[in-house]
Design a protein around this motif. Sequence first.
Motif, PDB file in Angstrom:
ATOM      1  N   PHE A  86       0.958  -0.900  -0.030  1.00 58.60           N
ATOM      2  CA  PHE A  86       0.230  -0.026   0.261  1.00 58.60           C
ATOM      3  C   PHE A  86       1.230   1.349   0.296  1.00 58.60           C
ATOM      4  N   ASN A  87       1.626   1.090   0.399  1.00 56.58           N
ATOM      5  CA  ASN A  87       2.840   2.127  -0.022  1.00 56.58           C
ATOM      6  C   ASN A  87       3.740   2.658  -0.432  1.00 56.58           C
ATOM      7  N   THR A  88       3.168   1.723  -1.709  1.00 51.06           N
ATOM      8  CA  THR A  88       4.445   1.924  -3.260  1.00 51.06           C
ATOM      9  C   THR A  88       3.603   1.905  -4.277  1.00 51.06           C
ATOM     10  N   THR A  89       4.025   1.642  -5.739  1.00 56.77           N
ATOM     11  CA  THR A  89       2.983   2.032  -6.614  1.00 56.77           C
ATOM     12  C   THR A  89       3.181   1.641  -8.144  1.00 56.77           C
ATOM     13  N   SER A  90       4.590   0.539  -7.791  1.00 56.67           N
ATOM     14  CA  SER A  90       4.650  -0.455  -9.544  1.00 56.67           C
ATOM     15  C   SER A  90       5.299  -2.048  -8.462  1.00 56.67           C
ATOM     16  N   PHE A  91       5.044  -3.112  -9.030  1.00 57.55           N
ATOM     17  CA  PHE A  91       5.494  -4.139  -8.293  1.00 57.55           C
ATOM     18  C   PHE A  91       6.960  -4.120  -8.010  1.00 57.55           C
ATOM     19  N   GLU A  92       7.790  -3.495  -9.110  1.00 59.51           N
ATOM     20  CA  GLU A  92       9.076  -4.027  -8.773  1.00 59.51           C
ATOM     21  C   GLU A  92       9.137  -2.825  -7.437  1.00 59.51           C
ATOM     22  N   GLU A  93       8.904  -1.799  -7.527  1.00 64.52           N
ATOM     23  CA  GLU A  93       8.718  -1.093  -5.580  1.00 64.52           C
ATOM     24  C   GLU A  93       8.258  -1.947  -4.452  1.00 64.52           C
ATOM     25  N   CYS A  94       7.156  -2.462  -4.910  1.00 66.02           N
ATOM     26  CA  CYS A  94       6.496  -2.864  -3.724  1.00 66.02           C
ATOM     27  C   CYS A  94       7.821  -4.650  -3.321  1.00 66.02           C
ATOM     28  N   LEU A  95       7.680  -5.110  -4.306  1.00 64.62           N
ATOM     29  CA  LEU A  95       8.923  -6.635  -3.875  1.00 64.62           C
ATOM     30  C   LEU A  95      10.189  -5.838  -3.229  1.00 64.62           C
ATOM     31  N   ILE A  96      10.947  -4.772  -3.894  1.00 61.47           N
ATOM     32  CA  ILE A  96      12.370  -4.304  -3.254  1.00 61.47           C
ATOM     33  C   ILE A  96      12.516  -4.374  -1.703  1.00 61.47           C
ATOM     34  N   ASP A  97      10.678  -3.244  -1.963  1.00 60.68           N
ATOM     35  CA  ASP A  97      10.961  -2.435  -0.875  1.00 60.68           C
ATOM     36  C   ASP A  97      10.055  -3.713   0.758  1.00 60.68           C
ATOM     37  N   VAL A  98       9.484  -5.255   0.435  1.00 59.93           N
ATOM     38  CA  VAL A  98       9.741  -5.634   0.942  1.00 59.93           C
ATOM     39  C   VAL A  98      10.118  -7.280   1.847  1.00 59.93           C
ATOM     40  N   VAL A  99      10.988  -7.153   0.422  1.00 62.34           N
ATOM     41  CA  VAL A  99      12.596  -7.856   0.999  1.00 62.34           C
ATOM     42  C   VAL A  99      13.846  -7.905   1.747  1.00 62.34           C
ATOM     43  N   ASN A 100      13.025  -6.358   1.413  1.00 60.54           N
ATOM     44  CA  ASN A 100      14.816  -5.301   2.221  1.00 60.54           C
ATOM     45  C   ASN A 100      14.421  -5.371   3.486  1.00 60.54           C
ATOM     46  N   ARG A 101      13.448  -5.583   3.985  1.00 58.86           N
ATOM     47  CA  ARG A 101      12.972  -5.693   5.446  1.00 58.86           C
ATOM     48  C   ARG A 101      13.663  -6.759   6.780  1.00 58.86           C
ATOM     49  N   GLY A 102      13.920  -7.101   5.132  1.00 65.33           N
ATOM     50  CA  GLY A 102      14.491  -9.016   5.834  1.00 65.33           C
ATOM     51  C   GLY A 102      13.916  -9.922   6.437  1.00 65.33           C
ATOM     52  N   GLY A 103      14.447 -10.837   7.375  1.00 61.19           N
ATOM     53  CA  GLY A 103      13.611 -11.633   7.990  1.00 61.19           C
ATOM     54  C   GLY A 103      12.790 -12.619   7.432  1.00 61.19           C
ATOM     55  N   ASP A 104      11.757 -12.982   7.296  1.00 63.51           N
ATOM     56  CA  ASP A 104      11.081 -14.262   6.276  1.00 63.51           C
ATOM     57  C   ASP A 104      11.292 -13.173   4.922  1.00 63.51           C
ATOM     58  N   ALA A 105      11.160 -13.349   4.077  1.00 65.69           N
ATOM     59  CA  ALA A 105      11.834 -12.606   3.101  1.00 65.69           C
ATOM     60  C   ALA A 105      11.684 -13.444   1.922  1.00 65.69           C
ATOM     61  N   ASP A 106      11.974 -14.768   1.675  1.00 66.52           N
ATOM     62  CA  ASP A 106      11.115 -15.212   0.725  1.00 66.52           C
ATOM     63  C   ASP A 106       9.869 -15.605   1.124  1.00 66.52           C
ATOM     64  N   THR A 107       9.099 -15.568   2.373  1.00 65.53           N
ATOM     65  CA  THR A 107       7.685 -15.496   2.035  1.00 65.53           C
ATOM     66  C   THR A 107       7.382 -14.543   1.629  1.00 65.53           C
ATOM     67  N   THR A 108       7.459 -13.341   2.425  1.00 62.54           N
ATOM     68  CA  THR A 108       6.914 -11.927   2.253  1.00 62.54           C
ATOM     69  C   THR A 108       7.193 -11.536   0.852  1.00 62.54           C
ATOM     70  N   GLY A 109       8.209 -11.823   0.199  1.00 65.78           N
ATOM     71  CA  GLY A 109       8.378 -11.860  -1.111  1.00 65.78           C
ATOM     72  C   GLY A 109       7.234 -12.638  -2.276  1.00 65.78           C
ATOM     73  N   ALA A 110       7.019 -13.179  -1.592  1.00 63.08           N
ATOM     74  CA  ALA A 110       5.925 -14.511  -2.163  1.00 63.08           C
ATOM     75  C   ALA A 110       4.917 -14.077  -2.507  1.00 63.08           C
ATOM     76  N   ILE A 111       3.949 -13.662  -1.184  1.00 63.55           N
ATOM     77  CA  ILE A 111       2.607 -13.239  -1.157  1.00 63.55           C
ATOM     78  C   ILE A 111       3.011 -12.024  -1.144  1.00 63.55           C
ATOM     79  N   ALA A 112       3.832 -10.700  -1.043  1.00 63.61           N
ATOM     80  CA  ALA A 112       3.152  -9.790  -1.907  1.00 63.61           C
ATOM     81  C   ALA A 112       3.654  -9.951  -3.515  1.00 63.61           C
ATOM     82  N   GLY A 113       3.513 -10.548  -3.574  1.00 61.12           N
ATOM     83  CA  GLY A 113       4.617 -10.934  -5.031  1.00 61.12           C
ATOM     84  C   GLY A 113       2.999 -11.252  -6.111  1.00 61.12           C
ATOM     85  N   MET A 114       2.281 -12.238  -5.109  1.00 63.98           N
ATOM     86  CA  MET A 114       0.962 -12.931  -5.352  1.00 63.98           C
ATOM     87  C   MET A 114      -0.262 -12.385  -6.216  1.00 63.98           C
ATOM     88  N   ILE A 115      -0.370 -11.018  -4.679  1.00 64.29           N
ATOM     89  CA  ILE A 115      -0.596  -9.830  -4.526  1.00 64.29           C
ATOM     90  C   ILE A 115      -1.012  -8.441  -5.872  1.00 64.29           C
TER      91      ILE A 115
END
Length: 302
Positions: A231-260
């Motif tokens: 909700f705080n980004t405006t493109s697929f690329e920005e959203c995915l970069i933002d979420v995985v750079n939070r670290g932690g369970d980054a493959d799964t946050t990346g996967a869920i953000a990626g499908m949405i």
Amino acid sequence: MQTTEELLIERAVAAYLGLAVGDALGATVEFMTPREIIYQYGQHKEIIGGGWLKLPVGSITDDTQMSLALGQSIINTKSISAQSIAEAFNEWMKTNPPDIGLTVRRGLLRYRKTQQPIDLIEDFQCAGNGACMRLLPIALATFEQSSEIIKNANLKHAHITHPNALSDAACYMVIQLIHLGLKGEKNLEDLQRVVNEWLETNPQFEYRKKVCQNPSAFIVETLQAVFQSFFNTTSFEECLIDVVNRGGDADTTGAIAGMIAGAFYGKNAIPINWLEKLNPNISQQCEEQAIKIMQLRQQIVF
Ligand SMILES: [Mg+2]
């Protein structure tokens, strides 16, 4: 001009590729803190493999593998069969995946012992993200179905390993967001309104107060990170970069953000260099499953 059905299938393909791309991108920085990521990569934004699993470039992890196992079960049986799904997950576990989650392993060992696919005992302790990360085939199969059918279909894969109310609530919300994307909803605020209304009855998932860094595999933290990035980004690329750079369970946050985000922004929004890096065997399976499930969806027995 593409027909409505062609556009729908294209968005379903984008959701599937989005899942795999997010998984592959995030896997590199799984279990790292944001500070460690900055130190090592500056900003992590390329699919380069590595990470704690020492993955080859373009490889994916359990999130995509379990989704593909679930998708294949739906395609083979033209139904949502807990028995067939549990068997597909069990076959996958026999391949000795290095990154299988504890809750998933425990649930599948229980299945092996009892031959009962669904765990009828609610687990109040462990609200992991392992059901949510693999639900995409269910989301595609249940497009335009009633909420009752959607919830029941989701339960048949989720409760094999995650019989938990928080996980159920999260899965249902993520499916709804994917459905809005598939419908061609183009207004991010409309999706956000749906989530914010849902928060009134699911306040644990409140994501607007505190920035979620280093999200764990707890489904609440996982979704907080995903919502903040989406909700705080405006493109697929920005959203995915933002979420995985939070670290932690980054493959799964990346996967869920990626499908949405894949369903919402569409295939053309997925960076071409990410798609090119993805293991071609995986991208082909994702594409084929998305198309088959969408074509089959009227015949599926729920
Ligand atoms: Mg994973």
